[in-house]
Write an enzyme that holds these catalytic residues in place. Structure first.
Site, PDB file in Angstrom:
ATOM      1  N   HIS A  22      11.948  -3.710  32.310  1.00  0.00           N
ATOM      2  CA  HIS A  22      11.077  -2.990  31.373  1.00  0.00           C
ATOM      3  C   HIS A  22       9.851  -2.446  32.120  1.00  0.00           C
ATOM      4  O   HIS A  22       9.500  -1.276  31.979  1.00  0.00           O
ATOM      5  CB  HIS A  22      10.667  -3.953  30.244  1.00  0.00           C
ATOM      6  CG  HIS A  22       9.639  -3.425  29.279  1.00  0.00           C
ATOM      7  ND1 HIS A  22       9.907  -3.202  27.944  1.00  0.00           N
ATOM      8  CD2 HIS A  22       8.325  -3.097  29.437  1.00  0.00           C
ATOM      9  CE1 HIS A  22       8.828  -2.759  27.336  1.00  0.00           C
ATOM     10  NE2 HIS A  22       7.842  -2.693  28.217  1.00  0.00           N
ATOM     11  N   GLU A  23       9.222  -3.304  32.913  1.00  0.00           N
ATOM     12  CA  GLU A  23       8.011  -2.869  33.634  1.00  0.00           C
ATOM     13  C   GLU A  23       8.330  -1.759  34.627  1.00  0.00           C
ATOM     14  O   GLU A  23       7.617  -0.765  34.711  1.00  0.00           O
ATOM     15  CB  GLU A  23       7.356  -4.058  34.348  1.00  0.00           C
ATOM     16  CG  GLU A  23       6.855  -5.155  33.424  1.00  0.00           C
ATOM     17  CD  GLU A  23       6.007  -4.638  32.274  1.00  0.00           C
ATOM     18  OE1 GLU A  23       5.356  -3.594  32.417  1.00  0.00           O
ATOM     19  OE2 GLU A  23       6.010  -5.281  31.203  1.00  0.00           O
ATOM     20  N   HIS A  70       8.703   1.534  32.989  1.00  0.00           N
ATOM     21  CA  HIS A  70       7.450   2.232  32.666  1.00  0.00           C
ATOM     22  C   HIS A  70       7.092   3.224  33.783  1.00  0.00           C
ATOM     23  O   HIS A  70       6.545   4.300  33.520  1.00  0.00           O
ATOM     24  CB  HIS A  70       6.301   1.245  32.465  1.00  0.00           C
ATOM     25  CG  HIS A  70       6.187   0.735  31.057  1.00  0.00           C
ATOM     26  ND1 HIS A  70       6.124   1.582  29.966  1.00  0.00           N
ATOM     27  CD2 HIS A  70       6.121  -0.529  30.552  1.00  0.00           C
ATOM     28  CE1 HIS A  70       6.032   0.851  28.853  1.00  0.00           C
ATOM     29  NE2 HIS A  70       6.036  -0.426  29.186  1.00  0.00           N
ATOM     30  N   TYR A  81       0.897   7.050  25.823  1.00  0.00           N
ATOM     31  CA  TYR A  81       0.993   5.657  25.369  1.00  0.00           C
ATOM     32  C   TYR A  81       0.202   5.420  24.086  1.00  0.00           C
ATOM     33  O   TYR A  81      -0.730   4.608  24.035  1.00  0.00           O
ATOM     34  CB  TYR A  81       0.497   4.749  26.491  1.00  0.00           C
ATOM     35  CG  TYR A  81       1.130   3.383  26.510  1.00  0.00           C
ATOM     36  CD1 TYR A  81       2.505   3.227  26.556  1.00  0.00           C
ATOM     37  CD2 TYR A  81       0.341   2.236  26.507  1.00  0.00           C
ATOM     38  CE1 TYR A  81       3.083   1.975  26.584  1.00  0.00           C
ATOM     39  CE2 TYR A  81       0.905   0.973  26.538  1.00  0.00           C
ATOM     40  CZ  TYR A  81       2.278   0.847  26.576  1.00  0.00           C
ATOM     41  OH  TYR A  81       2.846  -0.397  26.612  1.00  0.00           O
ATOM     42  N   GLU A  85       7.637   2.677  24.870  1.00  0.00           N
ATOM     43  CA  GLU A  85       7.962   1.258  24.804  1.00  0.00           C
ATOM     44  C   GLU A  85       9.462   1.026  24.583  1.00  0.00           C
ATOM     45  O   GLU A  85      10.069   0.145  25.179  1.00  0.00           O
ATOM     46  CB  GLU A  85       7.171   0.598  23.668  1.00  0.00           C
ATOM     47  CG  GLU A  85       5.894  -0.027  24.128  1.00  0.00           C
ATOM     48  CD  GLU A  85       6.116  -0.952  25.305  1.00  0.00           C
ATOM     49  OE1 GLU A  85       6.966  -1.843  25.216  1.00  0.00           O
ATOM     50  OE2 GLU A  85       5.447  -0.769  26.328  1.00  0.00           O
ATOM     51  N   ASP A 138      -3.244  -2.083  19.484  1.00  0.00           N
ATOM     52  CA  ASP A 138      -2.005  -1.857  20.238  1.00  0.00           C
ATOM     53  C   ASP A 138      -1.679  -0.354  20.318  1.00  0.00           C
ATOM     54  O   ASP A 138      -0.524   0.045  20.186  1.00  0.00           O
ATOM     55  CB  ASP A 138      -0.846  -2.644  19.617  1.00  0.00           C
ATOM     56  CG  ASP A 138       0.424  -2.601  20.487  1.00  0.00           C
ATOM     57  OD1 ASP A 138       0.288  -2.539  21.718  1.00  0.00           O
ATOM     58  OD2 ASP A 138       1.527  -2.608  19.917  1.00  0.00           O
ATOM     59  N   HIS A 150       4.015  -1.366  20.578  1.00  0.00           N
ATOM     60  CA  HIS A 150       4.983  -2.462  20.774  1.00  0.00           C
ATOM     61  C   HIS A 150       5.585  -2.926  19.454  1.00  0.00           C
ATOM     62  O   HIS A 150       6.436  -3.801  19.434  1.00  0.00           O
ATOM     63  CB  HIS A 150       4.316  -3.659  21.454  1.00  0.00           C
ATOM     64  CG  HIS A 150       3.878  -3.379  22.850  1.00  0.00           C
ATOM     65  ND1 HIS A 150       2.628  -2.865  23.143  1.00  0.00           N
ATOM     66  CD2 HIS A 150       4.513  -3.517  24.039  1.00  0.00           C
ATOM     67  CE1 HIS A 150       2.523  -2.715  24.457  1.00  0.00           C
ATOM     68  NE2 HIS A 150       3.639  -3.099  25.020  1.00  0.00           N
TER      69      HIS A 150
HETATM   70 ZN   LIG Z   1       6.010  -1.956  27.922  1.00  0.00          ZN
END
Ligand SMILES: [Zn+2]
Lengths: 106, 385
Positions: B172-173, B176, B187, B196, B269, B274
């Protein structure tokens, strides 16, 4: 000293928020919290510590600290936070998680 | 989507293409390279061909991992502890970050033909042991960063394990970074939730591929095993059933919606990136499940092409639905099972996808891979401000 603390975002996107009043803490904990505020030089930090890079999943923090004489708020996503502020952020995270607030439960 | 430009070849002067290759996005670079070689072939000039060979060589790249140790401080990247090809160092977090980056790199390379985050062999840097009690992982714009959970609390109070313990979180990271290099989804709000979701989709696909799971045997949980036994939950998110990953007295209930009717515009957020990612996450899950088989192959390819060649910084859910439906039609044919599955996925979350990419005779190719004038000219205008 009263501290409003909010941490949101991060990988999970949850909001953790609460208010800590040093009057309601055991003396030792209260002292150590005040000391952390002082060593972070909190009242002289810029109100906005903004991101220096793009990114994803960072936490966002909001803090407001007030005592008899002063009141100051900051907002940061953690990317340009002075190292001296981190112990305070961690302590507040633990305190708000353990009874002085909590995660949003919807 | 306007694909009308793709049938026109565009020959721009090499110095302009050079400018794009040096400063453009990966997608622009690919198009510029293609233009450059076609242009060179047309003109038959040796200088251009030599230059092209040189650029191709530069683009060769390869897997190049480094793991750093922040030693529980906040300085990045920290001390280098393991480089590419180095043997294990005996620290599970270091080994996880190293292997996780490698497994993720391999999926992008072997399945989608992508060489690292930027498509040009960008080094994969990860930092472990970030801070004390850091219950998070993040991408800082340049590298992956992993905390150890709440290791600074007594065992009975811990909610999180170390974030490198989960392959899909590491993937996942890294994703990005891919998103930043491609669509660049802002974002915040819907584009942020799409950002996300893309990170979750490819995160999950990396894990499914490493375990050899198909759409119907995978658990579709993000961060399985990340919560300690003190928490009532199976992971951090569920793509199969958003909103059901945990329900706990301390953490609360998983807030993810799985339908547009439950979209939450939140005052934190970044508007709930998320949280609302549950909607496109679930659309992908339904589409993949409907089609069956290995999700990284066809459904992953559809999402990948959409991310790299079609979505842009401000794309919303509806655009993602329309675009993935069109890409499915381009890749597998209009009215194909694949396209039907994509339509069903979005329909299930309350979005009616419209295929605007049809009518080109269904050649089966990816139109966006053909060089055209408009994107090139746009790129030059952007670079020259
Ligand atoms: Zn993320």
């Amino acid at each position: 000293m009263r501290i409003y603390f909010e941490r949101s975002g991060g990988f999970m996107g949850l909001r953790l928020a609460g208010t800590v009043d040093t009057d309601g803490l055991p003396a030792e904990d209260a002292d150590s919290l005040v000391e952390m505020v002082e060593s972070a030089d909190f009242f002289n930090l810029p109100a906005q510590l903004l991101p220096d890079t793009e990114g994803g999943d960072r936490f966002q923090y909001k803090l407001m600290v007030e005592d008899e004489a002063r009141r100051h708020s900051i907002e940061t996503d953690g990317s340009s936070v002075p190292a001296s502020l981190w112990p305070l952020l961690r302590r507040l995270t633990i305190l708000t998680r353990a009874g002085h607030g909590g995660f949003d439960t919807n | 989507m306007s694909n009308h430009y793709h049938s026109i070849f565009c020959i721009l002067p090499p110095h302009m293409l050079q400018e794009i290759i040096e400063h453009g996005t990966p997608m622009q670079r690919r198009m510029a390279l293609k233009n450059l070689t076609i242009g060179a072939q047309v003109r038959g000039r040796r200088h251009d061909l030599t230059q092209f060979a040189k650029l191709q060589e530069e683009a060769a790249g390869g897997l190049n991992r480094t793991v750093f140790d922040a030693q529980h401080g906040s300085a990045l990247p920290g001390r280098k502890v393991r480089g590419e090809g180095d043997p294990p160092v005996g620290d599970p977090a270091v080994e996880e970050a190293y292997d996780g980056a490698g497994i993720t790199y391999q999926m992008y390379k072997e399945v989608y033909g992508r060489d690292s985050i930027d498509g040009r062999g960008m080094p994969l840097n990860s930092t472990v042991h970030y801070q004390k009690g850091y219950d998070n992982a993040f991408w800082n714009g340049e590298q992956m960063v992993y905390g150890d959970g709440d290791e600074d609390l007594p065992i009975s109070e811990r909610l999180f394990n170390r974030f490198s313990a989960s392959l899909d979180i590491m993937a996942h990271e890294l994703t990005h970074g891919v998103i930043q290099a491609e669509a660049g989804l802002v974002y915040r709000d819907e584009p942020g939730a799409l950002n996300e979701s893309m990170a979750d989709v490819f995160g999950s696909l990396v894990k499914q591929r490493s375990l050899g799971q198909d759409a119907r045997t995978a658990d579709w949980i993000i961060g399985a095993g990340l919560l300690t036994s003190n928490v009532n939950g199976v992971g951090l998110r569920s793509m199969k059933a958003p909103g059901t990953a945990y329900d706990d007295p301390v953490l609360g209930k998983d807030p993810q919606p799985s339908h547009m009717a439950d979209y939450k515009s939140l005052p934190y957020d970044n508007g709930g990136v998320h949280i609302n990612s549950g909607i496109p996450n679930h659309a992908f899950y339904v589409a993949a499940y409907e089609l069956g088989g290995r999700s990284w192959e066809k459904m992953g390819k559809i999402w990948y092409v959409a991310l790299c060649d079609k979505l842009n910084r401000t794309s919303q859910f509806q655009a993602a639905a329309d675009i993935t439906l069109a890409v499915a039609g381009d890749l597998y044919g209009r009215g194909s099972l694949e396209q039907g599955a994509v339509a069903k996925g979005w329909q299930e979350v309350g979005i009616v996808a419209q295929d605007s990419g049809g009518g080109d005779g269904g050649s089966g190719g990816t139109p966006s891979e053909l060089p055209g004038c408009l994107p090139m000219v746009k790129a030059i205008m952007r670079l020259r401000g």
